[in-house]
Design an enzyme around this catalytic site. Structure first.
Site, PDB file in Angstrom:
ATOM      1  N   ASP A   1       0.788  -1.235   0.000  1.00 50.46           N
ATOM      2  CA  ASP A   1       0.000   0.000   0.000  1.00 50.46           C
ATOM      3  C   ASP A   1       0.820   1.286   0.000  1.00 50.46           C
ATOM      4  O   ASP A   1       0.674   2.149  -0.880  1.00 50.46           O
ATOM      5  CB  ASP A   1      -0.984   0.006   1.170  1.00 50.46           C
ATOM      6  CG  ASP A   1      -0.352  -0.381   2.501  1.00 50.46           C
ATOM      7  OD1 ASP A   1       0.863  -0.692   2.531  1.00 50.46           O
ATOM      8  OD2 ASP A   1      -1.058  -0.369   3.525  1.00 50.46           O
TER       9      ASP A   1
ATOM     10  N   GLU B   1     -10.310  -6.710   9.068  1.00 48.13           N
ATOM     11  CA  GLU B   1      -9.035  -6.732   8.375  1.00 48.13           C
ATOM     12  C   GLU B   1      -9.171  -7.331   6.973  1.00 48.13           C
ATOM     13  O   GLU B   1      -8.592  -6.817   6.026  1.00 48.13           O
ATOM     14  CB  GLU B   1      -8.003  -7.524   9.181  1.00 48.13           C
ATOM     15  CG  GLU B   1      -7.596  -6.857  10.495  1.00 48.13           C
ATOM     16  CD  GLU B   1      -6.700  -5.648  10.289  1.00 48.13           C
ATOM     17  OE1 GLU B   1      -5.513  -5.731  10.636  1.00 48.13           O
ATOM     18  OE2 GLU B   1      -7.193  -4.621   9.775  1.00 48.13           O
TER      19      GLU B   1
END
Length: 536
Positions: A244, A337
């Site tokens: 990310d 998550e």
């Protein structure tokens, strides 16, 4: 003290009354004001945190870095000054301890750089020539130098861990995640341009270029790579965990440094991401060489993506993806998550919600880009969910399972460093970190040699731990360094520095003659706009 810190939220902006809802978070911050309160992750009454057991001093001090910057953002100058002084007086990085290169960079180096750049607004005494010098800047440089041995590899990609005293262990694994290679350019370029030492930026750029060369034939990168053999160990390609912040730093680095190379890298990746991983405005995980789906899941860490897309002006795509992610939040009162997109439900053993900031971060960016109050509603939903579900006597607990809202015995530091900060900034659109509300109509600071640089007037860039960095300061110090070099070649040594000037909060002045003029945030990005247009 910390109650006063967040009590001020209730009166910051009458048009945005949700800010008063942040007041209860003062009790979560309170333990950080005590120098010997340890185990910052533990929360229940019977835990070490509430019982005030002791922790090694270095572990304690590193926990001050995220709250330190948050103190200034939220307006508590007194506590900001106290913590900054404590750090200067007590922290020593010459210890025999293994540290994550990635985490130390984004938290410690980034936190120190941000605190240094906010020192004037925080009422601290400034050295002559600030922001090109200062004790917190020297601490950041000291911490970053401890990381440099990790970059001494044939490829230039860093190891994942380094010993702060002895360097990289001979037994250190050469396998690291993609983000662990590509998440340094913001902090290292800031450090190089403030200090004039190009070593740091050079190391970050070398790692980025080496990683760029390893992408697959279809333009994707995997999740974990062997930095010595340059073989991909984990070949799942996506925008979430392990990858990310690599994409985040390409975009933010391009904006902060006005760097076409970084922007072009991201645009090439983005084309491959849109072609192979995007399905119905979700982003899945695919095999990096074939583009076949390997994990049809949404990870909570991916929620930063709509905000990143908004920085590039891709609002239609960003809004649709945000709505998908927001629907998951409404389903559970938080983001698990992992979330199975085909099943529309949580994934086994990935049902937790550790109070992550990414969806709130995207809401902040999208609200500023669109003015749509849907994003304020998300902020209110987040406040109400966190307050109702996660509050404990000692702070705010991670949610172990979003299905029944069972709590874990820990509170992550990013809750204070990022989640609360982004909530605050979402509800405070005129905050100086946004560029003072209307562009060109905000408070600014004078700095640099002879106080002739305008700082903070054009908006800030947040690192991946939400530490704000001022692009104007980088330009200011780089400009002064160039002027000194030119002067030394023609006229000998430069004249002595004079005291820099920092305005009091809210104070405005008529701008002096600038040696490094600053453009508003959108104008700074205009230089890259033509590149983006040409590539799309």
């Amino acid at each position: 003290v910390f109650s006063v810190l967040l009590l001020s939220l209730s009166c910051c902006h009458a048009l945005y009354p949700y800010s008063h809802a942040l007041y209860p978070y003062s009790h979560a911050l309170y333990p950080y004001s005590h120098a010997l309160y340890p185990y910052s992750h533990a929360l229940t009454k019977n835990s070490y945190f509430c019982n005030a057991s002791f922790l090694f001093l270095f572990q304690l001090r590193t926990m001050f870095f995220p709250p330190n910057v948050s103190l200034k953002v939220l307006g508590n100058h007194t506590e900001f000054q106290r913590v900054a002084s404590l750090l200067q007086d007590t922290v020593d990085f010459d210890i025999d301890a293994n540290a994550s290169v990635f985490e130390t960079n984004i938290r410690v180096v980034g936190g120190l750089l941000s605190a240094h750049l906010l020192a004037g607004r925080g009422g601290m005494e400034l050295e002559p020539g600030w922001p090109c010098s200062g004790p917190l800047l020297r601490m950041a440089e000291d911490a970053a130098r401890k990381l440099l041995p990790a970059f001494q590899t044939p490829s230039g990609m860093p190891y994942g861990t380094v010993n702060l005293l002895s360097g990289v262990s001979p037994t250190e694994t050469p396998v690291t995640c993609t983000a662990g290679v590509g998440t340094f350019i913001l902090e290292f370029a800031t450090l190089s341009r403030l200090t004039g030492d190009a070593t740091f930026e050079k190391a970050a750029r070398q790692a980025l270029r080496a990683l760029w060369k390893t992408r697959s034939d279809i333009g994707l990168v995997g999740n974990h790579i062997n930095i010595l053999s340059l073989k991909w160990v984990a070949q799942d390609a996506g925008i979430g965990a392990g990858v990310d912040s690599y994409f985040e730093y390409l975009v933010k680095g391009a904006i902060m440094l006005q760097d076409e190379e970084l922007l072009n890298m991201f645009l090439e990746y983005d084309r491959a991401i849109q072609n192979y991983t995007r399905f119905d405005d979700w982003y899945l995980w695919v095999q990096m060489h074939r583009g076949t789906v390997s994990m049809p899941v949404f990870q909570s860490l991916e929620a930063f993506w709509p905000g990143l897309q908004s920085l590039l002006g891709n609002l239609d795509s960003a809004v649709r993806t945000f709505q998908n992610y927001y629907s998951v939040w409404r389903q559970f009162g938080g983001l698990p998550e992992f979330y199975s997109i085909p099943q529309g439900y949580t994934v086994d053993k990935r049902e937790g919600y550790p109070l992550r900031p990414e969806l709130i971060e995207s809401a902040m960016y999208l609200f500023r880009a669109t003015g749509d109050h849907t994003y304020l509603q998300l902020g209110l939903d987040a406040l109400e969910s966190i307050e109702k579900i996660t509050r404990t006597p000692c702070g705010y607990a991670s949610v172990k399972d979003v299905r029944d809202h069972a709590l874990d015995n820990r509170m992550e530091s990013f809750f204070l460093a990022e989640t609360i900060k982004y909530l605050y900034l979402l509800f405070d659109p005129a905050h100086f970190l946004h560029g003072g509300g209307a562009e060109g109509d905000g408070s600014w600071e004078a700095g640099g040699e002879d106080g002739q640089c305008v700082l903070g007037a054009g908006g800030f860039i947040f690192n991946t731990e939400a530490h704000p960095l001022d692009p104007a300061a980088l330009h200011c110090c780089s400009q002064h360094a160039a002027e000194r070099r030119a002067q030394s070649q023609t006229q000998g040594p430069p004249p002595s520095q004079s005291e820099s000037i920092a305005l009091k909060p809210g104070e405005k002045k008529t701008a002096p003659a600038l040696s490094c003029p600053v453009q508003p945030f959108s104008a700074r990005f205009a230089v890259l706009g033509q590149v983006f247009t040409d590539n799309t």
